[in-house]
Enzyme design. Structure first.
Site, PDB file in Angstrom:
ATOM      1  CG  ASP A   1      -2.122  -1.246   1.253  1.00  0.00           C
ATOM      2  OD1 ASP A   1      -2.291  -1.871   0.081  1.00  0.00           O
ATOM      3  OD2 ASP A   1      -3.308  -0.874   2.237  1.00  0.00           O
TER       4      ASP A   1
ATOM      5  CE  LYS B   1      -5.193   2.029   3.302  1.00  0.00           C
ATOM      6  NZ  LYS B   1      -3.982   1.541   3.327  1.00  0.00           N
TER       7      LYS B   1
ATOM      8  CE  LYS C   1      -6.614  -1.343   2.752  1.00  0.00           C
ATOM      9  NZ  LYS C   1      -5.145  -1.418   2.825  1.00  0.00           N
TER      10      LYS C   1
END
Length: 221
Positions: free
Chosen positions: A91, A153, A182
């Site tokens: 991430d 995300k 996400k």
């Protein structure tokens, strides 16, 4: 959606600066018991988790976290070391300063570079929506898509705000067909979990999900 199905889409997260090995063990034990999608942990714990739990755990970590303004070369080195230590998912935080300065081609190229480094491993791109205008969010949807990343995300969980319904709906409108979503930051109750999954998020980043599904009052992010 059942609690088991929801937990299967959760990146069970422990990213506090003062996280101890005891905290990480608890996280991993819960992830195994409740079959979460992954554990999302600080890079310094990847190898120890991998050595302790082996293939029982899908390890996710963060790169350029939480502020994003590391140079690309540093982020590449972080990715390389994380994968070497046994991580499966990355991430990354974009360079938010570059986004605000309108250097969108540079941001896109950094994402592309990190995806190349990840290879078949999953790359999720944190754009930290709380700091961006709608125009900038749309531009980042396009950059993430063009660069070939796997997920966009919403948030680090350490900014001034987390995931919102409006941002997820915006993502759905502007990301390409191969990019998943996400939601992270501020997922604080079962209603939030159900809402974001119902909106089509494939992953939820939270430290609270296991406790929530057990009917516990929890604190976290």
């Amino acid at each position: 959606m059942t609690a088991k199905e929801m937990l299967g889409k959760v990146d069970h997260t422990q990213l506090k600066a003062f996280a101890t090995w005891e905290d990480i063990q608890k996280l991993c034990d819960e992830a195994i018991q409740y079959h979460t999608a992954s554990v999302c942990v600080p890079p310094c714990y990847i190898k120890r988790i991998h050595d302790t739990y082996g293939d029982k755990i899908n390890i996710c970590t963060v790169v350029g976290f939480p502020l994003g303004y590391s140079v690309t070369e540093a982020k590449v080195a972080e990715v390389r070391k994380a994968l070497e230590d046994g991580c499966n998912e990355i991430d990354m935080v974009v360079n938010i300063s570059d986004v605000k300065n309108g250097l969108l081609d540079k941001v896109e190229e950094e994402i592309r570079t990190l995806k190349k480094e990840c290879g078949h491993h999953i790359l999720k791109v944190i754009i930290e929506t709380c700091y961006l205008t709608e125009e900038e969010k749309i531009a980042m949807c396009k950059a993430v898509t063009n660069a070939g990343a796997d997920f966009i995300k919403t948030s680090t969980g350490f900014g001034t705000g987390g995931a919102t319904k409006e941002d997820v709906e915006l993502f759905k409108k502007y990301i390409g067909p191969n990019v998943k979503i996400k939601a992270a930051g501020g997922v604080s109750n079962m209603e939030d979990l159900e809402m974001f999954l119902g909106l089509g998020c494939e992953r939820i980043g939270t430290s609270r999900a296991v406790g929530l599904c057990k009917g516990e009052l929890t604190e976290g992010y």
